[in-house]
Write a protein that holds these residues in place. Structure first.
Motif, PDB file in Angstrom:
ATOM      1  N   ALA A 157       0.812  -1.215   0.000  1.00 25.60           N
ATOM      2  CA  ALA A 157       0.000   0.000   0.000  1.00 25.60           C
ATOM      3  C   ALA A 157       0.844   1.263   0.000  1.00 25.60           C
ATOM      4  CB  ALA A 157      -0.943  -0.008   1.204  1.00 25.60           C
ATOM      5  N   ALA A 158       2.081   1.185   0.488  1.00 25.63           N
ATOM      6  CA  ALA A 158       2.952   2.361   0.539  1.00 25.63           C
ATOM      7  C   ALA A 158       3.635   2.659  -0.785  1.00 25.63           C
ATOM      8  CB  ALA A 158       4.006   2.169   1.628  1.00 25.63           C
ATOM      9  N   LEU A 159       3.544   1.748  -1.755  1.00 27.32           N
ATOM     10  CA  LEU A 159       4.192   1.967  -3.044  1.00 27.32           C
ATOM     11  C   LEU A 159       3.461   3.057  -3.832  1.00 27.32           C
ATOM     12  CD1 LEU A 159       4.839  -1.725  -4.168  1.00 27.32           C
ATOM     13  CD2 LEU A 159       6.525  -0.100  -3.280  1.00 27.32           C
ATOM     14  N   PRO A 160       4.180   3.896  -4.562  1.00 25.93           N
ATOM     15  CA  PRO A 160       3.514   4.884  -5.419  1.00 25.93           C
ATOM     16  C   PRO A 160       2.588   4.200  -6.421  1.00 25.93           C
ATOM     17  CG  PRO A 160       5.870   5.353  -5.237  1.00 25.93           C
ATOM     18  CD  PRO A 160       5.653   4.007  -4.621  1.00 25.93           C
ATOM     19  N   GLY A 161       1.384   4.720  -6.564  1.00 24.39           N
ATOM     20  CA  GLY A 161       0.429   4.136  -7.494  1.00 24.39           C
ATOM     21  C   GLY A 161      -0.201   2.846  -7.018  1.00 24.39           C
ATOM     22  N   SER A 162      -0.100   2.537  -5.727  1.00 26.76           N
ATOM     23  CA  SER A 162      -0.639   1.289  -5.198  1.00 26.76           C
ATOM     24  C   SER A 162      -2.142   1.170  -5.455  1.00 26.76           C
ATOM     25  CB  SER A 162      -0.378   1.195  -3.688  1.00 26.76           C
ATOM     26  OG  SER A 162      -1.048   0.072  -3.137  1.00 26.76           O
ATOM     27  N   PRO A 163      -2.619  -0.038  -5.779  1.00 30.79           N
ATOM     28  CA  PRO A 163      -4.054  -0.232  -5.998  1.00 30.79           C
ATOM     29  C   PRO A 163      -4.848  -0.453  -4.711  1.00 30.79           C
ATOM     30  CG  PRO A 163      -2.906  -2.283  -6.404  1.00 30.79           C
ATOM     31  CD  PRO A 163      -1.842  -1.261  -6.077  1.00 30.79           C
ATOM     32  N   VAL A 164      -4.191  -0.444  -3.548  1.00 33.35           N
ATOM     33  CA  VAL A 164      -4.901  -0.732  -2.299  1.00 33.35           C
ATOM     34  C   VAL A 164      -5.775   0.467  -1.915  1.00 33.35           C
ATOM     35  CG1 VAL A 164      -4.671  -1.293   0.144  1.00 33.35           C
ATOM     36  CG2 VAL A 164      -3.092  -2.301  -1.517  1.00 33.35           C
ATOM     37  N   ARG A 165      -7.078   0.221  -1.797  1.00 32.43           N
ATOM     38  CA  ARG A 165      -8.050   1.262  -1.461  1.00 32.43           C
ATOM     39  C   ARG A 165      -8.265   1.364   0.031  1.00 32.43           C
ATOM     40  NH1 ARG A 165     -14.302   1.590  -1.105  1.00 32.43           N
ATOM     41  NH2 ARG A 165     -14.006  -0.541  -0.347  1.00 32.43           N
ATOM     42  N   ARG A 166      -8.525   0.233   0.669  1.00 28.89           N
ATOM     43  CA  ARG A 166      -8.725   0.178   2.107  1.00 28.89           C
ATOM     44  C   ARG A 166      -7.885  -0.965   2.670  1.00 28.89           C
ATOM     45  NH1 ARG A 166     -15.211   1.676   2.398  1.00 28.89           N
ATOM     46  NH2 ARG A 166     -14.846   3.917   2.234  1.00 28.89           N
TER      47      ARG A 166
ATOM     48  N   TRP B 218       7.738   2.468   9.807  1.00 29.59           N
ATOM     49  CA  TRP B 218       7.076   3.742  10.134  1.00 29.59           C
ATOM     50  C   TRP B 218       7.101   4.678   8.926  1.00 29.59           C
ATOM     51  CZ3 TRP B 218       3.491   4.622  13.337  1.00 29.59           C
ATOM     52  CH2 TRP B 218       3.467   4.073  14.621  1.00 29.59           C
ATOM     53  N   ALA B 219       8.223   4.695   8.202  1.00 30.02           N
ATOM     54  CA  ALA B 219       8.300   5.537   7.007  1.00 30.02           C
ATOM     55  C   ALA B 219       7.258   5.098   5.977  1.00 30.02           C
ATOM     56  CB  ALA B 219       9.705   5.473   6.413  1.00 30.02           C
ATOM     57  N   ALA B 220       7.099   3.773   5.806  1.00 27.53           N
ATOM     58  CA  ALA B 220       6.083   3.266   4.881  1.00 27.53           C
ATOM     59  C   ALA B 220       4.684   3.633   5.366  1.00 27.53           C
ATOM     60  CB  ALA B 220       6.219   1.749   4.743  1.00 27.53           C
ATOM     61  N   TYR B 221       4.451   3.483   6.670  1.00 29.36           N
ATOM     62  CA  TYR B 221       3.127   3.792   7.219  1.00 29.36           C
ATOM     63  C   TYR B 221       2.788   5.267   7.010  1.00 29.36           C
ATOM     64  CZ  TYR B 221      -0.807   3.924  10.465  1.00 29.36           C
ATOM     65  OH  TYR B 221      -2.063   4.096  11.012  1.00 29.36           O
ATOM     66  N   ASP B 222       3.756   6.127   7.206  1.00 27.09           N
ATOM     67  CA  ASP B 222       3.514   7.565   7.049  1.00 27.09           C
ATOM     68  C   ASP B 222       3.232   7.947   5.599  1.00 27.09           C
ATOM     69  OD1 ASP B 222       3.769   8.081   9.767  1.00 27.09           O
ATOM     70  OD2 ASP B 222       5.912   8.545   9.642  1.00 27.09           O
ATOM     71  N   HIS B 223       3.570   7.066   4.662  1.00 24.70           N
ATOM     72  CA  HIS B 223       3.319   7.336   3.243  1.00 24.70           C
ATOM     73  C   HIS B 223       1.976   6.778   2.765  1.00 24.70           C
ATOM     74  CE1 HIS B 223       7.595   8.486   2.841  1.00 24.70           C
ATOM     75  NE2 HIS B 223       7.197   9.123   1.762  1.00 24.70           N
ATOM     76  N   LEU B 224       1.256   6.068   3.612  1.00 24.65           N
ATOM     77  CA  LEU B 224      -0.010   5.483   3.173  1.00 24.65           C
ATOM     78  C   LEU B 224      -1.010   6.574   2.809  1.00 24.65           C
ATOM     79  CD1 LEU B 224      -0.652   2.527   5.665  1.00 24.65           C
ATOM     80  CD2 LEU B 224       0.344   2.446   3.380  1.00 24.65           C
ATOM     81  N   ARG B 225      -1.731   6.325   1.721  1.00 26.94           N
ATOM     82  CA  ARG B 225      -2.789   7.238   1.296  1.00 26.94           C
ATOM     83  C   ARG B 225      -4.157   6.563   1.292  1.00 26.94           C
ATOM     84  NH1 ARG B 225       0.615   9.831   2.653  1.00 26.94           N
ATOM     85  NH2 ARG B 225       1.856  11.420   1.565  1.00 26.94           N
ATOM     86  N   CYS B 226      -4.206   5.304   1.674  1.00 27.95           N
ATOM     87  CA  CYS B 226      -5.477   4.582   1.736  1.00 27.95           C
ATOM     88  C   CYS B 226      -6.077   4.704   3.130  1.00 27.95           C
ATOM     89  CB  CYS B 226      -5.272   3.112   1.382  1.00 27.95           C
ATOM     90  SG  CYS B 226      -4.130   2.247   2.489  1.00 27.95           S
ATOM     91  N   GLU B 227      -7.364   4.392   3.246  1.00 26.93           N
ATOM     92  CA  GLU B 227      -7.992   4.329   4.556  1.00 26.93           C
ATOM     93  C   GLU B 227      -7.538   3.061   5.274  1.00 26.93           C
ATOM     94  OE1 GLU B 227     -12.212   5.681   4.981  1.00 26.93           O
ATOM     95  OE2 GLU B 227     -12.174   5.415   2.807  1.00 26.93           O
ATOM     96  N   ALA B 228      -7.407   3.149   6.592  1.00 23.76           N
ATOM     97  CA  ALA B 228      -6.878   2.011   7.354  1.00 23.76           C
ATOM     98  C   ALA B 228      -7.722   1.743   8.597  1.00 23.76           C
ATOM     99  CB  ALA B 228      -5.427   2.258   7.742  1.00 23.76           C
ATOM    100  N   LEU B 229      -7.949   0.472   8.852  1.00 26.01           N
ATOM    101  CA  LEU B 229      -8.571  -0.009  10.079  1.00 26.01           C
ATOM    102  C   LEU B 229      -7.537  -0.837  10.818  1.00 26.01           C
ATOM    103  CD1 LEU B 229     -11.029  -0.687  11.966  1.00 26.01           C
ATOM    104  CD2 LEU B 229     -11.463  -2.639  10.447  1.00 26.01           C
ATOM    105  N   LEU B 230      -7.336  -0.558  12.091  1.00 27.71           N
ATOM    106  CA  LEU B 230      -6.402  -1.308  12.917  1.00 27.71           C
ATOM    107  C   LEU B 230      -7.179  -2.084  13.967  1.00 27.71           C
ATOM    108  CD1 LEU B 230      -3.513  -1.991  13.865  1.00 27.71           C
ATOM    109  CD2 LEU B 230      -3.564   0.106  15.243  1.00 27.71           C
ATOM    110  N   LEU B 231      -7.046  -3.407  13.935  1.00 26.43           N
ATOM    111  CA  LEU B 231      -7.615  -4.269  14.963  1.00 26.43           C
ATOM    112  C   LEU B 231      -6.500  -4.671  15.910  1.00 26.43           C
ATOM    113  CD1 LEU B 231      -9.851  -6.606  12.760  1.00 26.43           C
ATOM    114  CD2 LEU B 231     -10.506  -4.486  13.925  1.00 26.43           C
ATOM    115  N   ARG B 232      -6.773  -4.567  17.200  1.00 22.42           N
ATOM    116  CA  ARG B 232      -5.773  -4.960  18.191  1.00 22.42           C
ATOM    117  C   ARG B 232      -6.418  -5.856  19.235  1.00 22.42           C
ATOM    118  NH1 ARG B 232      -4.029  -3.422  23.427  1.00 22.42           N
ATOM    119  NH2 ARG B 232      -1.873  -4.137  23.750  1.00 22.42           N
ATOM    120  N   GLY B 233      -5.811  -7.037  19.431  1.00 27.34           N
ATOM    121  CA  GLY B 233      -6.206  -7.834  20.575  1.00 27.34           C
ATOM    122  C   GLY B 233      -5.811  -7.099  21.841  1.00 27.34           C
ATOM    123  N   ALA B 234      -6.761  -6.887  22.748  1.00 29.89           N
ATOM    124  CA  ALA B 234      -6.475  -6.086  23.942  1.00 29.89           C
ATOM    125  C   ALA B 234      -5.336  -6.668  24.770  1.00 29.89           C
ATOM    126  CB  ALA B 234      -7.739  -5.952  24.795  1.00 29.89           C
ATOM    127  N   ASP B 235      -5.101  -7.976  24.635  1.00 34.04           N
ATOM    128  CA  ASP B 235      -4.025  -8.634  25.383  1.00 34.04           C
ATOM    129  C   ASP B 235      -2.816  -8.946  24.501  1.00 34.04           C
ATOM    130  OD1 ASP B 235      -5.749  -8.659  27.615  1.00 34.04           O
ATOM    131  OD2 ASP B 235      -6.641 -10.554  26.973  1.00 34.04           O
TER     132      ASP B 235
END
Length: 288
Positions: free
Chosen positions: A117-126, A222-239
């Motif tokens: 998703a961090a690649l330029p022109g990535s097809p990842v929408r969500r 982190w550098a890749a994450y900061d370049h994301l342009r798609c919408e993101a949902l983060l699921l985290r197990g509380a434990d």
């Protein structure tokens, strides 16, 4: 569709060609495509419950990352690396012949999705990141390394399922039927015994990770994450022992500012089998 189709394609890696298998659900002509990618020692059938639910809305594609499931094993274990997996997924998307995809990635599958998703022109929408982020606790890597690649074998699937349950407490509560369904695709028959489906040498590059290498990898992620342009949902197990709350909170403030949902009673990683977990993913993918 009650059962998926098993397909494969040739991918080019550092040492030549290898075959990657994938499981396809839903109608092949559906332009809405969802790619679901599993964790380090898992395989594509992990997503059966999610795929059954979403296959009326999506063409759902669940690859077996190379070295796992029905895919080839690599000649050189040093090539079991995220950048090579990302390259394989580019080949897969070319095969699917679509301009846009949504992505659900559990643990390693999330890191592959992040890289793509961090690649330029990535097809990842969500992008759904299931209990993974740029910062990974080193203690969790040590825990996973304690069982990864061990030469275990079983007489029956039920015996193997009991073993997997012992090393997968973080997956959270499941019925006996749910756990056996998750476990059966994890084995292959060899000389009358059942062994785990993956190349045990995937542990080689994993074992080579030092705290210093982990820190360098974290900076790149982190550098890749900061370049994301798609919408993101983060699921985290509380434990979760792999994704800290601190990292999860930071991911809501940086890059795509992911929407965070914590799942009580679950560690690393949610299996996306429970109805409430599936509903979170479905709601995010289908929101206006």
């Amino acid at each position: 569709m009650s059962e998926p189709l098993l397909k494969s394609l040739q991918c080019l890696g550092p040492a030549g060609l290898h075959r990657m298998a994938y499981w396809e659900w839903g109608q092949r002509d559906n332009p809405r495509v969802l790619v679901c990618v599993h964790g380090l020692a898992r395989q594509g059938r992990d997503f059966d419950a999610l795929a059954r639910r979403l296959s009326a809305q999506y063409r759902v594609i669940c690859p077996d990352v190379v070295g796992r499931g029905r895919s080839d094993w690599l000649a050189n274990p040093a090539h079991y690396q995220i950048p090579n997996y990302v390259a394989d997924m580019v080949s897969l998307l070319a095969r699917l012949d679509v301009e846009q995809v949504d992505w659900v990635g559990t643990s390693m599958g999330g890191l592959i999705g992040l890289g793509l998703a961090a690649l330029p022109g990535s097809p990842v929408r969500r992008l759904v990141l299931n209990d993974v982020g740029p910062s990974i606790r080193y203690e969790a890597l040590q825990r996973i390394g304690s069982y990864l690649g061990q030469p275990v074998e079983f007489e029956t699937a039920e015996q193997g399922a009991a073993y997997l349950q012992g090393i997968s407490q973080g997956f959270g509560p499941h019925s006996a039927e749910q756990w056996l369904a998750l476990s059966r695709p994890m084995f292959r028959a060899v000389d009358g015994k059942l062994r785990l489906h993956y190349d045990p040498r995937i542990a080689v590059p994993f074992a080579a990770v030092t705290p210093e290498l982990a820190a360098a990898g974290e900076a790149a992620l982190w550098a890749a994450y900061d370049h994301l342009r798609c919408e993101a949902l983060l699921l985290r197990g509380a434990d979760s022992d792999l994704l800290s709350r601190e990292t999860a909170e930071a991911m809501t403030q940086r890059g795509p500012r992911a929407t965070l949902h914590e799942l009580p009673g679950v560690g690393h990683a949610p299996t996306l089998v429970a109805a409430e977990q599936i509903a979170l993913v479905e709601g995010f993918l289908n929101k206006a």
